[in-house]
Design a protein around this motif. Structure first.
Motif, mmCIF file in Angstrom:
data_model
loop_
_atom_site.group_PDB
_atom_site.id
_atom_site.type_symbol
_atom_site.label_atom_id
_atom_site.label_comp_id
_atom_site.label_asym_id
_atom_site.label_seq_id
_atom_site.Cartn_x
_atom_site.Cartn_y
_atom_site.Cartn_z
ATOM 1 N N ASN A 2 37.525 38.920 35.905
ATOM 2 C CA ASN A 2 37.274 40.091 35.070
ATOM 3 C C ASN A 2 38.439 40.353 34.126
ATOM 4 O OD1 ASN A 2 34.765 40.770 36.315
ATOM 5 N ND2 ASN A 2 35.879 41.678 38.039
ATOM 6 N N HIS A 3 39.363 39.388 34.063
ATOM 7 C CA HIS A 3 40.579 39.579 33.260
ATOM 8 C C HIS A 3 40.780 38.426 32.272
ATOM 9 C CE1 HIS A 3 41.282 41.820 37.072
ATOM 10 N NE2 HIS A 3 41.755 42.724 36.231
ATOM 11 N N PHE A 4 39.685 37.981 31.668
ATOM 12 C CA PHE A 4 39.795 36.849 30.752
ATOM 13 C C PHE A 4 40.691 37.178 29.563
ATOM 14 C CE2 PHE A 4 38.137 34.028 27.327
ATOM 15 C CZ PHE A 4 38.473 32.821 27.919
ATOM 16 N N HIS A 5 40.731 38.459 29.153
ATOM 17 C CA HIS A 5 41.595 38.844 28.038
ATOM 18 C C HIS A 5 43.062 38.586 28.364
ATOM 19 C CE1 HIS A 5 41.528 42.305 30.727
ATOM 20 N NE2 HIS A 5 42.595 42.788 30.126
ATOM 21 N N ARG A 26 47.929 35.070 27.964
ATOM 22 C CA ARG A 26 48.848 34.124 28.600
ATOM 23 C C ARG A 26 48.789 32.771 27.898
ATOM 24 N NH1 ARG A 26 51.931 30.956 29.495
ATOM 25 N NH2 ARG A 26 52.652 30.049 31.449
ATOM 26 N N GLY A 27 47.580 32.291 27.600
ATOM 27 C CA GLY A 27 47.452 30.995 26.949
ATOM 28 C C GLY A 27 48.026 31.000 25.545
ATOM 29 N N LEU A 43 48.835 38.779 35.959
ATOM 30 C CA LEU A 43 47.695 38.022 36.474
ATOM 31 C C LEU A 43 47.816 37.779 37.979
ATOM 32 C CD1 LEU A 43 47.291 35.438 33.576
ATOM 33 C CD2 LEU A 43 45.544 37.071 34.315
ATOM 34 N N SER A 44 49.054 37.584 38.452
ATOM 35 C CA SER A 44 49.269 37.271 39.860
ATOM 36 C C SER A 44 48.838 38.397 40.780
ATOM 37 C CB SER A 44 50.750 36.942 40.114
ATOM 38 O OG SER A 44 51.137 35.796 39.391
ATOM 39 N N ILE A 63 45.085 30.434 37.152
ATOM 40 C CA ILE A 63 46.010 30.697 36.048
ATOM 41 C C ILE A 63 46.418 29.399 35.372
ATOM 42 C CG2 ILE A 63 48.309 31.571 35.467
ATOM 43 C CD1 ILE A 63 47.980 33.627 37.712
ATOM 44 N N VAL A 64 46.715 28.377 36.174
ATOM 45 C CA VAL A 64 47.135 27.088 35.624
ATOM 46 C C VAL A 64 46.010 26.453 34.813
ATOM 47 C CG1 VAL A 64 47.846 24.750 36.219
ATOM 48 C CG2 VAL A 64 48.840 26.696 37.429
#
Length: 304
Positions: free
Chosen positions: A67-70, A75-76, A171-172, A180-181
């Motif tokens: 639910n946190h793609f933003h 991060r990317g 994110l963690s 995340i990776v």
């Protein structure tokens, strides 16, 4: 969520530093063979994603539900900017100098942790941050013939890396380290592809090998770093990045006949000392919070 273990977190972060140091050497070898730094950046992401896919084993695509793609996009994007800037610096500066400037990342992390993570930083840590930036000036020597715009690119990469590290901490709190990776390498690949196409040089067999190795080392370093941040505090772990300097300096001396100038050594020593002091304060305050939690500030990070 991984069980918190300070010693394990430090070991993972140290391993990450070594892996990223080796990645820097391989990246430079690629540019020495005519591949552009931006092209190598894309290869780091594309092959990195390939090597990260086994992380889906067991949970499958369910690992990527979020639910946190933003936040992943943020991060990317920050990771892509940081990587491209650092790869540019590694291709155009002496390797040890580029790595030494990147040591300012923990200083930016400490500043960012105040505004973004709610950590309380008092006089002693602020003083250490200021001393660290004196070390940056010693390395860069602005106004002298030694100074170049490439150094500013390296410093910008350190700022972007600090923002990326802090986004990992956000994110963690809710996202699996492996997700995340995977998301990071995929998003970075998309972001860097246009620049890679604009600077494309077809690799030979050795070039493809170096490209794959950059991806492997980068992904391994990212996995160990992300898991370290799942277990420990950002500003305590980030200083361990300085282990890259001996790795890169030794390899650069043997492979590229590059020596480390006095200014770079002096500046790096100042930055490392400042970072170690910050890490020392973080460790003491974390221990104090564990033994007397009622004394720790409520709802915030550590104070110093």
């Amino acid at each position: 969520m991984l069980k918190r273990s300070p010693l394990h977190a430090y070991a993972l972060m140290a391993a990450s530093a070594v892996l990223f140091g080796l990645m820097a050497i391989v990246m430079r070898l690629g540019t020495e063979r005519g591949l552009h730094a931006f092209e190598m950046g894309f290869f780091r992401s594309a092959f990195g994603l390939l090597f990260a896919l086994p992380l889906l084993h067991g949970r499958g695509l369910a690992l990527l539900r979020t639910n946190h793609f933003h936040l992943y996009l943020l991060r990317g994007g920050l990771g892509a900017v940081s990587m491209l800037a650092s790869f540019w610096a590694l291709a155009h500066l002496p390797l040890a100098q580029a790595i030494a400037i990147s040591f300012s990342t923990p200083l930016f992390v400490t500043i960012g942790a105040v505004f973004l993570l709610g950590e309380i930083v008092r006089a002693r840590r602020w003083t250490a941050v200021a001393v660290g930036f004196v070390g940056v000036l010693v390395i860069m020597r602005p106004g002298s013939l030694h100074f170049s715009v490439d150094m500013l690119v390296a410093l910008g990469g350190a700022m972007a890396a600090a923002s990326a590290y802090i986004s990992i901490k956000f994110l963690s709190r809710s996202e699996p380290a492996d997700a995340i990776v995977i998301y990071m390498t995929a998003i970075m690949g998309v972001v860097t592809l246009p620049l890679a196409l604009a600077t494309w040089t077809r690799p030979d067999a050795t070039g493809w090998l170096l490209a794959a190795l950059v991806g492997l080392l980068g992904t391994a370093g990212q996995i160990t770093m992300t898991r370290a941040y799942h277990m420990g505090e950002v500003s305590a772990l980030a200083p361990l990045n300085y282990l890259q300097l001996p790795v890169v300096s030794i390899c650069a001396w043997f492979i590229f006949a590059q020596s480390v100038d006095t200014g770079t050594l002096a500046g790096a020593a100042i930055i490392i000392a400042a970072n170690l002091y910050i890490a020392h304060r973080e460790a003491k305050l974390a221990q104090r919070a564990m033994t007397a939690p009622e004394l720790a500030p409520s709802g915030s990070g550590q104070s110093a």
